[in-house]
Design an enzyme around this catalytic site. Structure first.
Site, PDB file in Angstrom:
ATOM      1  N   SER A 326     105.342  52.773  34.333  1.00  0.00           N
ATOM      2  CA  SER A 326     104.000  52.241  34.632  1.00  0.00           C
ATOM      3  C   SER A 326     103.777  50.804  34.192  1.00  0.00           C
ATOM      4  O   SER A 326     102.735  50.221  34.534  1.00  0.00           O
ATOM      5  CB  SER A 326     102.934  53.137  33.988  1.00  0.00           C
ATOM      6  OG  SER A 326     102.754  54.312  34.745  1.00  0.00           O
ATOM      7  N   LYS A 329     102.725  48.083  36.728  1.00  0.00           N
ATOM      8  CA  LYS A 329     101.341  47.725  37.047  1.00  0.00           C
ATOM      9  C   LYS A 329     100.988  46.330  36.540  1.00  0.00           C
ATOM     10  O   LYS A 329     100.093  45.670  37.080  1.00  0.00           O
ATOM     11  CB  LYS A 329     100.383  48.769  36.451  1.00  0.00           C
ATOM     12  CG  LYS A 329     100.526  50.169  37.060  1.00  0.00           C
ATOM     13  CD  LYS A 329      99.564  51.146  36.387  1.00  0.00           C
ATOM     14  CE  LYS A 329      99.618  52.521  37.013  1.00  0.00           C
ATOM     15  NZ  LYS A 329     100.868  53.251  36.754  1.00  0.00           N
ATOM     16  N   SER A 507      95.917  53.825  33.452  1.00  0.00           N
ATOM     17  CA  SER A 507      97.228  53.776  34.107  1.00  0.00           C
ATOM     18  C   SER A 507      97.155  54.552  35.417  1.00  0.00           C
ATOM     19  O   SER A 507      98.005  55.398  35.716  1.00  0.00           O
ATOM     20  CB  SER A 507      98.327  54.350  33.205  1.00  0.00           C
ATOM     21  OG  SER A 507      99.597  54.029  33.740  1.00  0.00           O
TER      22      SER A 507
END
Length: 677
Positions: A326, A329, A507
């Site tokens: 993640s 991102k 997230s």
């Protein structure tokens, strides 16, 4: 009399003469003996009482103590008889009145009448006390006429001074206005009706005026209580704590001048403190040697940068591309902030359809639209638009019955899932991801308040059905809205900076992939996974970042085929955290830091940093997390003990999820504890 003023004689109509110790019973009469005290010397003599029959009426006048009272004009007293009509009777002769005191015989049965109905306030001499001899009154005697049954009783014009007698001397109830009423009658006579509440005029005038002493006393007590209360309140108000809390004029912290008018504020992150010495490379290497060498980290790469100077203080294979999870991102959000207006909002519309009574829901790429009622803000996406707002606008603008609601999702292109995703991550009911569609409510979650709620298999169709139900219409499938169709309702998302903040805190995988498509639309590329990845790379390259080794297939980081070196993550974050005015890109990227979760406080770091080994970083570490099977990453900023801001990027491969996370947290917490010089 007893202490409760209740007489101790029978109240029923039974002849109790046979129970007495004295007396004889003959054919015509029965005699009972009552002790009687004379008026002159107090001696006791026997009193013979004749037998009473209904024909003879009462058999002696009451013998009671009569208080001295003012003369009352004589009133003719009617003769009462149980069998004869009422006829006034004049007294035949007048003689001096005689007052006798009769001591009643103790009753033989236990049942005692309740005399509470009579006035307990009347003065009654004690039972064993010598009665007080009143002065004789010089007035002609009156004969008490026999009483007749109560049902045929006619009230006399005025009550007699002395009440009627019963079998024994009956108590007399004296009202405050000195009106007398007999107790219950005995032989053949029913209980009398309650007397009138209004006394005769003559007696009312003769009643003594009430004494004002009690009222004056009550008024004095009330005044004293009020004064004490006011004094207490005044004393309390004089105390600094009380006066400060109440904002009284004499409070110590009361403003000395006029209260300033409220001023608008804007949350702006400022650059790091550049004063003082930063940590040295040697000091930092020594501090991180143990934590960074933990076997729980598997293969670790990373870097630490001084935000004030941009100098790299610690590096461990930071140029090696690893699966970022993640932390991907960070690249998507940075590219969007660099190339798009921070106030950009994404629209959702309902327009007039091609057929009468038909409307079309036009998707604009906002997955944060909330189904919560108006007035209830979304806890996941603060500031999100409401479905109810959109429906209310349509009801007002439609001007007629709506029969069908259709859906236009033509904004996004390509597949709804990316290459490298685990099929379980997109299966119906999973908690990680929904199909990437340009419209849905609450990110496709079944519960709008729970980030970990199951995702809906087709969130766009579900929203269409919900809106149709609110409009009392039917869902009509997908279509393409007519060009330049009349807009019946429109709502907009949060501004881009706040949209990105929610994305980073949670997230949120879906929001990240939608943002990548919005970036592609802004750059003129195809709004798909491929177009979003290409647009992200292009913007970052144009902004001067070295993307050697970067490979991305989505914006969320769910793809296990994404590769990013740790140094790319740290370079982007270092520009966002640089001192004000040092780098022209910093102003654009600064909001990126605001979205980073706080260790032990918010977002995906809320429940971390609870172990003793990492607890020092609570509240000081801010970082973006990344987790996949065998992958743990963490990148963000931290203040050391000297207040120096350090940027870090840590990537672990081949580590256990829980142990790898905990080991990364220890490394970041060590950076906070380090002065490292």
């Amino acid at each position: 009399m007893p202490e409760n003023d209740a007489p101790r004689w029978p109240s029923d109509d039974k002849d109790t003469s046979s129970a007495e110790p004295k007396g004889t019973k003959g054919e015509g009469e029965a005699t009972m003996w009552l002790p009687m005290t004379g008026m002159a010397n107090g001696k006791t003599e026997e009193l013979s009482v004749p037998k009473v029959t209904p024909e003879s009426g009462s058999w002696f006048e009451p013998v009671v103590e009569v208080e001295e009272e003012p003369d009352v004009p004589e009133t003719p007293t009617p003769k009462w008889s149980a069998f004869e009509p009422v006829t006034p009777v004049e007294p035949e002769q007048r003689e001096e009145p005689k007052t006798l005191f009769v001591k009643p015989v103790q009753p033989q049965h236990k049942d005692e009448p309740d005399w509470d109905q009579f006035d307990r306030g009347a003065a009654t001499p004690p039972r064993d006390a010598e009665p007080r001899r009143p002065e004789p009154r010089h007035e002609p005697p009156r004969q008490e006429p026999p009483r007749r049954p109560e049902q045929s009783r006619v009230e006399p014009p005025a009550p007699a001074p002395v009440p009627s007698a019963t079998m024994h001397a009956r108590p007399v109830r004296i009202e405050p206005a000195e009106e007398r009423f007999d107790s219950e009658a005995t032989v053949g006579i029913q209980r009398p009706e309650p007397p009138s509440q209004e006394p005769p005029a003559a007696e009312t005038e003769a009643a003594p005026a009430p004494k004002p002493k009690r009222k004056r006393k009550a008024l004095l007590i009330t005044t004293l209580v009020v004064v004490l209360l006011l004094a207490g309140m005044g004393g309390a108000a004089a105390m600094p704590k009380v006066s400060n809390r109440l904002g009284l004029p004499w409070a110590p912290n009361a403003p000395k001048g006029e209260i300033p008018k409220p001023a608008g504020i804007t949350r702006v992150l400022h650059g790091p403190d550049i004063n003082g010495a930063g940590p040295t490379k040697e000091g930092l290497a020594a501090a991180l040697a143990g934590p960074a060498g933990s076997p729980d980290l598997g293969t670790l790469t990373g870097t630490v940068v001084d935000a004030a100077t941009g100098e790299v203080l610690w590096d461990k294979n930071s140029g090696t591309p690893l699966t970022p999870a993640s932390t991907t991102k960070i690249l998507v959000v940075a590219a969007a902030l660099l190339s798009m207006d921070h106030g950009k909002q994404f629209s959702t519309k309902i327009v007039q359809g091609a057929e009468p009574g038909t409307v079309v829901l036009v998707a604009g790429g906002d997955p944060s639209l909330t189904s919560l009622p108006l007035g209830t803000d979304s806890p996941l996406y603060p500031g999100a638009a409401h479905v109810d707002d959109l429906v209310a606008q349509v009801k007002k603008a439609a001007g007629g019955k709506i029969s069908k609601v259709q859906l236009d999702i033509s904004l996004f292109k390509g597949p709804t899932s990316a290459k490298g995703w685990d099929p379980e991550d997109t299966a119906a009911g999973n908690t990680y991801m929904a199909p990437v569609l340009p419209v849905m409510a609450d990110g496709g979650r079944a519960d709008p308040k729970n980030d970990h709620a199951p995702r809906i298999a087709n969130p766009a169709a579900a929203l269409t059905q919900k809106i149709a139900g609110k409009l009392e219409a039917q869902a009509g499938g997908t279509t393409t809205a007519p060009k330049d169709a009349k807009v019946l309702g429109e709502v907009k998302s949060q501004p881009l900076a706040e949209f990105a903040n929610s994305l980073m805190q949670l997230s949120d995988n879906l929001m990240a992939d939608v943002l990548a498509r919005q970036l592609a639309l802004a750059k003129g590329a195809e709004p798909s996974f491929t177009g979003g990845a290409t647009a992200t790379m292009d913007v970052l390259k144009q902004a001067g970042f070295d993307l050697t080794g970067v490979q991305i297939n989505d914006g969320s980081g769910l793809s296990d085929q994404n590769k990013i070196p740790a140094k790319v993550l740290s370079e982007i974050l270092a520009v966002a955290a640089a001192p004000d005015g040092k780098d022209p890109r910093t102003a654009k990227l600064r909001p990126l830091l605001a979205g980073l979760p706080v260790a032990g406080g918010s977002g995906t770091l809320e429940k971390r940093y609870a172990d003793p080994a990492s607890a020092a970083g609570r509240g000081w570490v801010r970082g973006k997390t990344g987790t996949l099977s065998g992958v743990n990453t963490l990148a963000g900023v931290v203040l050391d003990t000297d207040g120096r801001m350090l940027v870090f990027a840590l990537m672990s491969s081949g580590s256990d999820q829980n142990k790898g996370r905990a080991a990364l947290d220890v490394v970041a917490a060590t950076l906070h504890k380090c002065g490292c010089r």
